[in-house]
Structures are given as structure tokens and as C-alpha cells.
Scaffold this motif. Structure first.
Motif, PDB file in Angstrom:
ATOM      1  N   ARG A 333       0.702  -1.585  -0.429  1.00 30.65           N
ATOM      2  CA  ARG A 333      -0.187  -0.172   0.205  1.00 30.65           C
ATOM      3  C   ARG A 333       0.720   1.217  -0.326  1.00 30.65           C
ATOM      4  N   PHE A 334       0.765   2.123  -1.268  1.00 33.20           N
ATOM      5  CA  PHE A 334       1.738   2.909  -0.720  1.00 33.20           C
ATOM      6  C   PHE A 334       0.430   4.679  -0.860  1.00 33.20           C
ATOM      7  N   THR A 335       1.350   5.399  -0.272  1.00 34.48           N
ATOM      8  CA  THR A 335       0.609   6.574   0.331  1.00 34.48           C
ATOM      9  C   THR A 335       1.948   7.666  -0.648  1.00 34.48           C
ATOM     10  N   ASP A 336       1.286   8.597  -1.009  1.00 31.90           N
ATOM     11  CA  ASP A 336       2.070   9.810  -1.893  1.00 31.90           C
ATOM     12  C   ASP A 336       3.050   9.073  -3.128  1.00 31.90           C
ATOM     13  N   GLY A 337       3.266   7.673  -3.498  1.00 35.57           N
ATOM     14  CA  GLY A 337       4.148   7.626  -4.212  1.00 35.57           C
ATOM     15  C   GLY A 337       5.243   6.682  -3.677  1.00 35.57           C
ATOM     16  N   TYR A 338       5.050   6.946  -2.145  1.00 38.92           N
ATOM     17  CA  TYR A 338       6.291   5.805  -1.737  1.00 38.92           C
ATOM     18  C   TYR A 338       5.619   4.853  -0.779  1.00 38.92           C
ATOM     19  N   ALA A 339       6.633   3.793  -0.952  1.00 37.14           N
ATOM     20  CA  ALA A 339       6.363   2.350   0.296  1.00 37.14           C
ATOM     21  C   ALA A 339       7.273   2.306   1.545  1.00 37.14           C
ATOM     22  N   ASN A 340       5.917   2.076   2.129  1.00 32.31           N
ATOM     23  CA  ASN A 340       6.967   2.715   3.652  1.00 32.31           C
ATOM     24  C   ASN A 340       7.828   1.415   3.718  1.00 32.31           C
ATOM     25  N   ARG A 341       9.143   1.171   5.000  1.00 35.77           N
ATOM     26  CA  ARG A 341       9.848   0.194   5.671  1.00 35.77           C
ATOM     27  C   ARG A 341       8.271  -0.843   5.857  1.00 35.77           C
ATOM     28  N   PRO A 342       9.110  -2.383   5.021  1.00 35.75           N
ATOM     29  CA  PRO A 342       8.856  -3.250   5.851  1.00 35.75           C
ATOM     30  C   PRO A 342       9.924  -3.583   7.631  1.00 35.75           C
ATOM     31  N   LEU A 343       8.403  -4.352   7.914  1.00 36.56           N
ATOM     32  CA  LEU A 343       9.330  -4.240   9.477  1.00 36.56           C
ATOM     33  C   LEU A 343       9.218  -5.466   9.690  1.00 36.56           C
ATOM     34  N   ALA A 344       8.227  -6.511   8.710  1.00 35.93           N
ATOM     35  CA  ALA A 344       8.512  -7.380   9.440  1.00 35.93           C
ATOM     36  C   ALA A 344       9.275  -8.692   8.865  1.00 35.93           C
ATOM     37  N   PRO A 345      10.222 -10.012   9.760  1.00 35.08           N
ATOM     38  CA  PRO A 345      11.220 -10.331   9.330  1.00 35.08           C
ATOM     39  C   PRO A 345      10.602 -10.998   7.872  1.00 35.08           C
ATOM     40  N   GLY A 346      12.323 -11.255   7.388  1.00 36.86           N
ATOM     41  CA  GLY A 346      12.320 -11.784   6.410  1.00 36.86           C
ATOM     42  C   GLY A 346      12.295 -10.741   4.884  1.00 36.86           C
ATOM     43  N   LEU A 347      11.836 -11.096   3.803  1.00 38.05           N
ATOM     44  CA  LEU A 347      11.359 -10.514   2.854  1.00 38.05           C
ATOM     45  C   LEU A 347      10.170  -9.102   3.247  1.00 38.05           C
ATOM     46  N   GLY A 348       9.172  -9.843   4.280  1.00 37.12           N
ATOM     47  CA  GLY A 348       8.391  -8.450   4.711  1.00 37.12           C
ATOM     48  C   GLY A 348       7.463  -8.682   4.173  1.00 37.12           C
ATOM     49  N   ILE A 349       6.575 -10.051   3.715  1.00 36.35           N
ATOM     50  CA  ILE A 349       5.305 -10.246   3.592  1.00 36.35           C
ATOM     51  C   ILE A 349       5.253 -11.762   4.115  1.00 36.35           C
ATOM     52  N   ASP A 350       3.843 -11.885   3.926  1.00 38.94           N
ATOM     53  CA  ASP A 350       3.232 -13.285   4.613  1.00 38.94           C
ATOM     54  C   ASP A 350       2.531 -13.952   2.645  1.00 38.94           C
ATOM     55  N   ILE A 351       3.425 -14.826   2.524  1.00 35.30           N
ATOM     56  CA  ILE A 351       2.531 -15.340   0.810  1.00 35.30           C
ATOM     57  C   ILE A 351       1.078 -16.728   1.632  1.00 35.30           C
ATOM     58  N   ASP A 352       0.363 -16.245   0.462  1.00 38.64           N
ATOM     59  CA  ASP A 352      -1.162 -16.739   0.924  1.00 38.64           C
ATOM     60  C   ASP A 352      -0.923 -18.643  -0.049  1.00 38.64           C
ATOM     61  N   GLU A 353       0.040 -19.327   0.894  1.00 38.91           N
ATOM     62  CA  GLU A 353       0.842 -20.746  -0.362  1.00 38.91           C
ATOM     63  C   GLU A 353      -0.847 -21.346  -0.840  1.00 38.91           C
ATOM     64  N   ASP A 354      -1.787 -21.412   0.200  1.00 45.95           N
ATOM     65  CA  ASP A 354      -2.881 -22.037  -0.511  1.00 45.95           C
ATOM     66  C   ASP A 354      -3.606 -21.340  -2.492  1.00 45.95           C
ATOM     67  N   ALA A 355      -3.250 -20.485  -1.888  1.00 45.36           N
ATOM     68  CA  ALA A 355      -3.633 -19.390  -3.170  1.00 45.36           C
ATOM     69  C   ALA A 355      -2.704 -19.980  -3.810  1.00 45.36           C
ATOM     70  N   VAL A 356      -1.355 -19.860  -3.877  1.00 45.09           N
ATOM     71  CA  VAL A 356       0.126 -20.044  -4.669  1.00 45.09           C
ATOM     72  C   VAL A 356      -0.609 -21.667  -5.101  1.00 45.09           C
ATOM     73  N   ARG A 357      -0.491 -22.378  -4.159  1.00 42.24           N
ATOM     74  CA  ARG A 357      -0.945 -23.386  -4.563  1.00 42.24           C
ATOM     75  C   ARG A 357      -1.827 -23.936  -5.765  1.00 42.24           C
ATOM     76  N   GLN A 358      -3.040 -23.066  -5.350  1.00 39.10           N
ATOM     77  CA  GLN A 358      -3.755 -23.761  -6.295  1.00 39.10           C
ATOM     78  C   GLN A 358      -4.164 -22.883  -7.307  1.00 39.10           C
ATOM     79  N   ALA A 359      -3.496 -21.809  -7.329  1.00 31.50           N
ATOM     80  CA  ALA A 359      -2.897 -21.076  -8.827  1.00 31.50           C
ATOM     81  C   ALA A 359      -1.744 -22.461  -9.236  1.00 31.50           C
ATOM     82  N   ALA A 360      -1.083 -22.754  -9.144  1.00 28.27           N
ATOM     83  CA  ALA A 360      -0.577 -23.716 -10.095  1.00 28.27           C
ATOM     84  C   ALA A 360      -0.769 -24.864 -10.671  1.00 28.27           C
ATOM     85  N   GLU A 361      -2.477 -25.528  -9.641  1.00 34.04           N
ATOM     86  CA  GLU A 361      -2.656 -26.718 -10.444  1.00 34.04           C
ATOM     87  C   GLU A 361      -3.111 -26.360 -11.778  1.00 34.04           C
ATOM     88  N   HIS A 362      -3.015 -24.455 -12.211  1.00 34.98           N
ATOM     89  CA  HIS A 362      -3.663 -24.500 -13.953  1.00 34.98           C
ATOM     90  C   HIS A 362      -2.219 -23.781 -14.375  1.00 34.98           C
TER      91      HIS A 362
END
Length: 381
Positions: A333-362
Motif C-alpha cells: 500500500r503506497f502512500t503519496d507515491g512511496y512505500a513504507n519501510r517493511p518491519l516484518a522479518p525476512g522479505l517482509g511479506i506473508d505468502i498465501d500458500e494455499d492461493a499459490v498451490r491452487q494457482a499452480a494447479e492451472h
């Protein structure tokens, strides 16, 4: 901690995701992809997995050295993209292991927010202007647009004017307080770029991207000398060695891609090399959420960073977009054309593994279009 498995997932619209599992339950995600060659890169990841299974995921640099050099034959987009995704996932694991975002492991943040730009489509000046207005309304302060559709090696005055008209229409909407980048996409011959660049000077683009194909990089110096327009290259360069001679030509912006140019480890080194030449870094990233997350981690840690590409809503993403594979969309979610600094560990995102596996079926079988000139000869896309 040991690596126990590497899984790859073909997900729409044109991406390849990688999940690396460990015996301690910590997983890392990466995005190893050559657009249009996803299955080829997937096979390369599988070959590299033979070495990685059973090894310590925190030995990131040693793995990078072995994966890029241990097979005797080196380089090229397929191998470097496979390594890129693996490298991203290993940094993700490292950040999660130590409980910090990756940029903290790279020395900490050097800025509080990262400027991003959005894409502008439209084949006519009026449509391009409309799209630019939409991005302004969304809060962006910079946009990028294609300079043209296909061009002949030496095209007509009318085709030249069409490029100028579209860029001028977008500049008029943006005004002088916002920026526009123009992507030549390697579609211009050196002769056409030499013609167009001086004509674009009065519109003051932030940069012109890929004014020549990478195999003609030796011509960059004459283009730098021909106009004051800052030049940007790098999405089809895959290592610091590829960038070494290019950086000395006088370009203004280097554009390594974290999913092509050796991952977080190598893009950080490319950025340091660029700094020696007073060249800014604007990482290339028209890809998926993992690639963007990795790019942003670098952007917060690179002193000579300029601006970050991102592909939310880009025409490639019809049917699936970056947020479709995230449990929490807030990092993008960008604010005024900027990305805020991620604070979560690692790459800073949580992948929806269920959505990924479902998409990979196709899966997908995306290929870039093949263009031809009026006489039937191949044309650069």
C-alpha cells in the motif's frame, strides 16, 4: 538448520515462485523467473536443488558462489534467474531466523521510505494522458511509459513525431513537479535513439530506458554524448561483470533485476559498483510480489537508490495481480507515491500458500509476442 526441500510453482499471470523448506520449520520464498521461459528456469532450479538439499541455508554467500560457479559453465539469464530466486529465499529464511527484515541484515535502512513509480499505457497521446491522470489520482509522483510500438531501424518523421507527441501529452498532465521515464525497450536502433534523444530533451524525462539492445552496449557512450537525457540500462544484464563496462559509458541509472541478476546478494554488489561510477540504481521489477518485496528490501539499504519499479495493475497482470498471493496486502500500500519501510522479518511479506498451490494447479504458458515489420522481417518487441 538444514534445507529439506525446494518446491516451484507456476502461477498466473507469468510468474514462477520458489519455496525452500528447512528442518526447523522456517520457510523462505523466492521468485526465479525468465518471463516466457518459466519451465526452463524451473528445470534449472531443480538441478541446483541437488546441491542444496541437506545444507545450511544461512551460508548464503557460499551457496551463491557454488551455484554460480560450481557448474563450470556460467552466466546467462536462465542460470542467474534460478540462482536469483534461491538467493531471495535464503535471505528470507535468514531474516526470519534472526527476527529482522532483510534490509537490517544488509546494514540497516538508509532512508525512511522508498519512492515508487507506476506504469502508463495508451497507444495514443490522449489515452496515455488519461492513464497518467489516473496514476496521479492514485498518488504517484512518477510514471513510466513505453516510447513507441515497433519502429523500423530508421523510421519516418511521422513515427518520430508520434513518440514525441505521446511523451509530451503525459508531460503536460504531470506538470513540472512530477517525473516521467520513457522505456525504449530495445526497440530503437542506435540511429533512432540518436535521433530521438535530443528531441526529448525539452520534456526532461527522468531517464530513457534501454535506448539500445544489450548487445550494442558499446554504443551507449555515443548516445550519452549526443544528449543530456539520462540513460538507464540493466534489465538484461545478469551480473556485476555484465555491468562493469556499461557503467563506465556514462549512463545515469543502472537497472538490475533482483529476479534475474543474481538475487539480493548480487544486486547489492552491482549497486556498490554503480556508486563508484556516480550511477543511481532503479531496480527493474515488472514481476510478482516476491520479487517486489526483495527489491524493496534492497531499496532501503542501497545508498545510491533512485526509484523502484512495481507492477500493480500493469497490463501483464490481467486475471491475477500481486496482492492475490499475499495474506496481508499492506506492504504494497503506497502512500503519496512511496512505500513504507517493511518491519516484518525476512522479505517482509506473508505468502498465501494455499492461493499459490491452487494457482499452480492451472499454471501458465505465457510467451512474449513476436513482432514483424511491414516487410515480414522480425521486429524487436
Amino acid at each position: 538448520m538444514k534445507i529439506t526441500a525446494l518446491e516451484t510453482f507456476l502461477v498466473a499471470p507469468r510468474w514462477l515462485f520458489l519455496r525452500i523448506a528447512t528442518d526447523e520449520g522456517i520457510t523462505g520464498w523466492g521468485e526465479p523467473i525468465v518471463e516466457g521461459r518459466a519451465d526452463t528456469v524451473r528445470a534449472a532450479v531443480g538441478e541446483l536443488a541437488d546441491y542444496l538439499i541437506g545444507t545450511d541455508p544461512l551460508r548464503i554467500e557460499d551457496h551463491w558462489q557454488v551455484l554460480t560457479k560450481g557448474g563450470f559453465y556460467r552466466g546467462g539469464p536462465v542460470l542467474s534467474s534460478a540462482v536469483s530466486g534461491i538467493d531471495q529465499a535464503l535471505w528470507d529464511i535468514a531474516g526470519k531466523t534472526y527476527g529482522v527484515p532483510v534490509h537490517q541484515l544488509l546494514g540497516g535502512h538508509v532512508r525512511d521510505r522508498v519512492r515508487v513509480y507506476a506504469w502508463v499505457g495508451g497507444d495514443t497521446p490522449s489515452r496515455a494522458a488519461e492513464h497518467a491522470q489516473e496514476q496521479i489520482a492514485a498518488g504517484f509522483t512518477a510514471v513510466k511509459m513505453n516510447g513507441s510500438a515497433q519502429l523500423a531501424p530508421i523510421d519516418t518523421p511521422a513515427s518520430t513525431q508520434a513518440v514525441l507527441d505521446r511523451v509530451a501529452a503525459v508531460r503536460e498532465v504531470l506538470g513540472d513537479e512530477r517525473d516521467i521515464a520513457v522505456d525504449f525497450h530495445g526497440r530503437m536502433s542506435t540511429a533512432m535513439s540518436r535521433r530521438l534523444l535530443p528531441l526529448l530533451e525539452f520534456l526532461q524525462p527522468m531517464f530513457v530506458e534501454e535506448p539500445v539492445l544489450p548487445e550494442h552496449a558499446r554504443d551507449l557512450r555515443q548516445l550519452v554524448d549526443s544528449s543530456s537525457v539520462p540513460l538507464a540500462v540493466g534489465e538484461r544484464l545478469y551480473s556485476r561483470w555484465d555491468f562493469r563496462d556499461v557503467l563506465a559509458t556514462g549512463i545515469a541509472v543502472a537497472q538490475p533485476d533482483v529476479s534475474h541478476a543474481g538475487g539480493i546478494s548480487e544486486v547489492r554488489r552491482i549497486a556498490s559498483l554503480a556508486e563508484v561510477h556516480d550511477v543511481s540504481v532503479a531496480p527493474h521489477c515488472p514481476l510478482g510480489p516476491i520479487s517486489l518485496a526483495a527489491s524493496l528490501q534492497l531499496a532501503f539499504a542501497i545508498p545510491n537508490f533512485l526509484i523502484q519499479e512495481q507492477s500493480l495493475g500493469i497490463h501483464y497482470n490481467r486475471g491475477s495481480d500481486l496482492l492475490d498471493y499475499l495474506l496481508d496486502p499492506s506492504p504494497f500500500r503506497f502512500t503519496d507515491g512511496y512505500a513504507n519501510r517493511p518491519l516484518a522479518p525476512g522479505l517482509g511479506i506473508d505468502i498465501d500458500e494455499d492461493a499459490v498451490r491452487q494457482a499452480a494447479e492451472h499454471g501458465h504458458s505465457w510467451r512474449n509476442p513476436v513482432w514483424r515489420h511491414a516487410d515480414g522481417a522480425f521486429a524487436e518487441w
